[in-house]
Design an enzyme around this catalytic site. Structure first.
Site, PDB file in Angstrom:
ATOM      1  N   SER A  13     -22.525  -7.941 -21.797  1.00 17.21           N
ATOM      2  CA  SER A  13     -23.628  -8.845 -22.114  1.00 17.21           C
ATOM      3  C   SER A  13     -24.136  -8.605 -23.541  1.00 17.21           C
ATOM      4  CB  SER A  13     -24.744  -8.683 -21.075  1.00 17.21           C
ATOM      5  OG  SER A  13     -25.650  -9.766 -21.122  1.00 17.21           O
ATOM      6  N   ASP A  49     -20.430 -17.392 -14.413  1.00 14.34           N
ATOM      7  CA  ASP A  49     -21.572 -16.701 -15.018  1.00 14.34           C
ATOM      8  C   ASP A  49     -22.701 -17.704 -15.293  1.00 14.34           C
ATOM      9  OD1 ASP A  49     -23.361 -15.218 -16.583  1.00 14.34           O
ATOM     10  OD2 ASP A  49     -21.757 -14.104 -17.564  1.00 14.34           O
ATOM     11  N   HIS A  96     -22.393 -13.033 -13.517  1.00 19.50           N
ATOM     12  CA  HIS A  96     -22.720 -12.171 -14.659  1.00 19.50           C
ATOM     13  C   HIS A  96     -22.587 -10.707 -14.259  1.00 19.50           C
ATOM     14  CE1 HIS A  96     -24.242 -11.541 -18.661  1.00 19.50           C
ATOM     15  NE2 HIS A  96     -25.206 -10.749 -18.231  1.00 19.50           N
TER      16      HIS A  96
END
Length: 218
Positions: free
Chosen positions: A101, A157, A189
């Site tokens: 991320s 995601d 995610h």
């Protein structure tokens, strides 16, 4: 370099299986800062997130970014790399940076703009921040023009959209980089075992054992 809790679990798994024995794992902690999209609540973050869920494309996302915070963290990552090289004697080409991320996003930008050659760059569920300015941050001699980049992204995601990762890979390829992009159907995610296996194969290629037991950093 990646998120401490996620990365530490991966490193422990490697240690239990006696792989990457020459590699030292470093997991810097993101500072606790106010995050705008969370109503200004303070939480760990490498930079402020001003716009995310409402962004419909990576172009839209790039219109409102915490440039000062992103560049501050990029410089911090460069300092970490320099310290490993100068203080510990680790050749920079035996250093791989990466993360998940935000950690992956800042790793891509830091890797592209790094003044020394790196062993590899990886990003999971990530994108390229400051995409309109990133190319101009690359050193003129571009020591990482041949550094292979690994990207993995869940198709489902909902937070960092799959298209943002795919578009980042496309942009980097247009700029001449070698990008290995993997998509994972059904993944949101997060990371799954298939993605982690793919990452492990990449790292094994980027950080092969050396005859003299030369150390590496990740």
């Amino acid at each position: 370099m990646t998120n401490r809790s996620q990365g530490a679990g991966i490193a422990r798994n490697y240690r239990r299986r006696s792989i990457f024995d020459e590699v030292a794992f470093i997991f810097p902690n993101a500072p606790v800062i106010p995050i705008t999209i969370n109503y200004g609540m303070r939480m760990p973050g490498w930079y402020d997130i001003l716009k995310l869920q409402e962004a419909t494309s990576i172009e839209d996302l790039s219109q409102k970014e915490d440039e000062a915070g992103i560049l501050k963290t990029r410089d911090y990552f460069h300092t970490l790399i320099s310290d490993e090289k100068t203080k510990k004697g680790i050749p920079s080409e035996r250093i791989v940076i990466g993360g998940f991320s935000q950690g992956g996003a800042i790793s891509v930008l830091s890797g592209l703009s790094c003044p020394t050659k790196l062993g590899g760059i990886f990003a999971l569920s990530s994108y390229l921040p400051l995409r309109d300015k990133a190319k101009g941050m690359v050193p003129i001699d571009n020591p990482n023009k041949d550094t292979r980049i690994f990207m993995g992204h869940g198709v489902n995601d909902p937070l960092v959209k799959f298209d943002w990762g795919a578009k980042t890979a496309e942009i980097l390829k247009e700029w001449g980089y070698s990008v290995e992009f993997h998509s994972y159907h059904g993944l949101d995610h997060s990371a799954n075992l298939i993605e982690l296996d793919d990452l492990e194969k990449y790292l094994a290629e980027m950080l092969p054992p050396t005859a003299d037991g030369q150390s590496s950093e990740l």
